[in-house]
Design a protein around this motif. Structure first.
Motif, short mmCIF file in Angstrom:
data_model
loop_
_atom_site.label_atom_id
_atom_site.label_comp_id
_atom_site.label_asym_id
_atom_site.label_seq_id
_atom_site.Cartn_x
_atom_site.Cartn_y
_atom_site.Cartn_z
N GLU A 164 0.83 -1.21 0.00
CA GLU A 164 0.00 0.00 0.00
C GLU A 164 0.87 1.26 0.00
N LEU A 167 1.68 2.41 -3.45
CA LEU A 167 0.63 2.71 -4.43
C LEU A 167 0.90 4.02 -5.16
N TRP A 168 1.73 4.86 -4.56
CA TRP A 168 2.00 6.16 -5.19
C TRP A 168 2.67 6.04 -6.56
N PHE A 172 -3.05 7.42 -10.29
CA PHE A 172 -4.33 7.57 -9.59
C PHE A 172 -4.10 8.04 -8.15
N PHE A 173 -3.05 7.58 -7.54
CA PHE A 173 -2.71 8.00 -6.18
C PHE A 173 -1.78 9.20 -6.19
N ARG A 174 -0.75 9.12 -7.01
CA ARG A 174 0.32 10.11 -6.96
C ARG A 174 -0.17 11.51 -7.31
N ASP A 180 -3.13 10.71 -1.99
CA ASP A 180 -1.76 10.24 -1.84
C ASP A 180 -1.31 10.25 -0.38
#
Lengths: 443, 140
Positions: A164, A167-168, A172-174, A180
């Motif tokens: 997890e 995920l960055w 979509f997260f970064r 983020d």
């Protein structure tokens, strides 16, 4: 004769700890004295400190598990070779990470500041560890004592949360700062919870060995506490991100869940009433002594953790040195004390040599120096943080003026850090010597 | 506690956690008041921020190292702003290293900081504390 792989891990763990303490002391002085040793700047010394002490925690916890399973739980390791591969991956990746920091090559984020590609061998090493652990115990014992549950939980959730934390790498997260930061600190909160599972499992195990009482590790109450702890690991992490503009329910769930730790707090106090005389009697046993210290630090840190989980308090303490007190108090006071108990237990077990009286004296003096210094360290951080928090909210002074104000506390903090370094040096040195002698001898 | 019960509790907790994770990653964090400022340069700026380990000394939303100030709202703070921020990037200070950044990287960093600035407030200075220990949303 092949050397116990657990001991090899612990030897490296001690070396990491010494390195981590060195860079910790260096960076704390760089914090208070502008320009101190600028040729080796704070941007490098800080991650070196963090990564080396995190390595200490993992290496000593993992080493303990590799040692205890065959020796004391009486379960032959599924694969000794896999454990050795695990060690080499850890060592090589570790050296690469340190090299990156030395030459100033970053690219990661807080705690894992190295280029993200180096997370791959870390993933692989945890898969190997997981396979080895589960293959060793699954199907061999029907009713796992609590420490086997805790170690299993720690391994499983470390893997989950470490994933997890990366995920960055996906846009979509970064590319969405709120998402983020929220996932990053969600992962970190649970990740620290996972290594705590490894550590608390170890504490349970050592306690059982010292007391000879096998019922505690199977009791209903222990398991109830374990599940409560697990619930907090899973849902109680959001005190890191109370001020981040994510949905309010994230904050409220964490607040509510965190308060259940009051039950754990009361249980600790209740236990003390019963076990105090016992503790006094056994205090001369080195591993036991470290466990007693960790118990007291659990209490202190839990009170602080509860306080900063209340949003109305958190708003003052967040982004201040109180957070550092929270982190250092738990990693040194709780994790390190438990892991030292485990390491001393193992060293005495394997080398069969009791420490001579001079060595014992040095270790015991080191024990007290460490704990008194840690208390000073902790209190100065609380004061520094409380003042900073108050002044930031009042919003009258500039950043530089605020830092000027709290600098006396930070000076005390830096010197107390040296105290911790010296104290732990005294504690570790005799143990490290015994390990080296074992590793060199009767090969 | 029987083995079955333990497994059941663990299973339930994990399932909830899994669903909760998905909820946090999507609906829990869908709001982005800075969306309009999320340029390609700003996206790159985030990676530059990581490349130079700015987080060792600076916080965003209070998270990071404490040697330097929180950078969340440096762009909109009265008396500060993009030119002020850029001056630090160009010259450093007694405590902050001069990273010898290229003009391009500096621009990317500034756009990243501009984006962050629009997403919220940190440190939160105006808030209302409630009797139950919760806080009410801050206003700028």
């Amino acid at each position: 004769m092949k050397k116990e792989i657990g001991i090899v891990f612990i030897g490296l763990a001690f070396i990491s700890l010494l390195g981590g303490l060195f860079f910790g002391s260096l960076s704390s002085f760089q914090f208070v004295i502008p320009g101190f040793l600028d040729s080796f700047p704070f941007v490098k010394s800080r991650p070196l400190h963090v990564s080396l002490v995190v390595a200490w925690i993992f290496l000593s916890a993992i080493g303990g598990i590799y040692y205890f399973l065959p020796k004391h739980v009486k379960l032959e390791l599924y694969s000794d070779k896999l454990a050795r591969i695990h060690f080499w991956i850890f060592l090589i990746t570790g050296v690469l990470i340190l090299t990156c920091y030395f030459i100033g090559k970053f690219g990661g984020r807080e705690y894992w500041e190295f280029p993200p590609i180096l997370s791959i061998p870390i993933f692989i090493s945890w898969i190997l560890f997981g396979i080895n652990y589960f293959k060793t115990i699954v199907g061999k014992i029907y009713h796992w004592p609590i420490y086997l549950w805790m170690w299993a939980t720690g391994i499983f959730f470390f893997f989950f949360t470490f994933t997890e934390a990366y995920l960055w790498v996906f846009p979509f997260f970064r590319d969405h700062i709120v998402r983020d930061i929220t996932t990053q600190w969600k992962a970190y909160g649970a990740l620290v919870g996972s290594w705590n599972m490894l550590v608390y499992g170890t504490a349970f195990f050592i306690m059982e060995r010292i007391s000879g009482d096998k019922t505690v590790a199977k009791s209903k109450l222990s398991f109830a506490m374990y599940f409560l702890g697990l619930t907090n690991l899973l849902f109680g992490w959001a005190h890191h991100i109370y001020i981040v503009p994510s949905a309010a329910w994230i904050r409220n769930v964490a607040y509510l869940v965190s308060m259940t730790e009051l039950i754990i707090l009361s249980k600790i106090i209740w236990n003390w009433r019963k076990s105090l005389t016992e503790s006094v009697k056994k205090f001369h046993i080195l591993p036991f002594r470290f466990l007693v210290a960790s118990d007291i630090w659990i209490f202190i840190n839990l009170v602080l953790a509860l306080a900063i989980s209340i949003p109305a308090v958190n708003i003052f303490t967040h982004g201040t040195h109180i957070t550092v007190a929270h982190a250092m108090g738990s990693t040194i006071g709780i994790n390190t004390m438990v892991l030292l108990a485990s390491c001393f237990y193992i060293v005495q077990d394997i080398t069969k040599t009791q420490f001579n009286s001079l060595q014992q004296k040095i270790v015991k003096a080191g024990f007290w120096i460490t704990n008194v210094s840690l208390l000073t360290f902790f209190i100065s951080l609380i004061f520094a943080g409380a003042e900073k928090g108050q002044m930031v909210i009042e919003d009258k002074l500039t950043f530089q003026e605020i830092m000027q104000h709290i600098s006396p506390y930070l000076t005390v903090f830096a010197f107390a850090g040296i105290g911790i370094f010296i104290g732990l040096l005294m504690v570790i040195f005799p143990a490290l010597r015994a390990i080296f002698r074992y590793l060199r001898g009767n090969a | 506690m029987s083995l079955k019960t333990k497994r059941l509790i663990f299973g339930i907790l994990f399932s909830f956690f899994f669903l909760y994770t998905i909820a946090v990653d999507t609906i829990g964090t869908s709001k982005d008041d800075g969306e309009r400022w999320l340029t390609e340069k700003a996206k790159k700026g985030k990676l530059v921020f990581q490349e130079y380990n700015c987080t060792a000394c600076h916080q965003i939303y209070g998270l990071g190292g404490y040697m330097g100030p929180d950078l969340t709202n440096v762009i909109s703070t009265p008396g500060k702003g993009p030119i002020y921020a850029k001056a630090f990037l160009q010259a450093g200070s007694q405590r902050m290293p001069n990273f010898q950044l290229s003009e391009e990287k500096m621009e990317e960093l500034i756009e990243f900081l501009t984006y962050i600035d629009k997403t919220g407030i940190s440190p939160v200075k105006k808030f209302k504390t409630n009797f139950d220990g919760t806080i009410s949303e801050a206003t700028k």
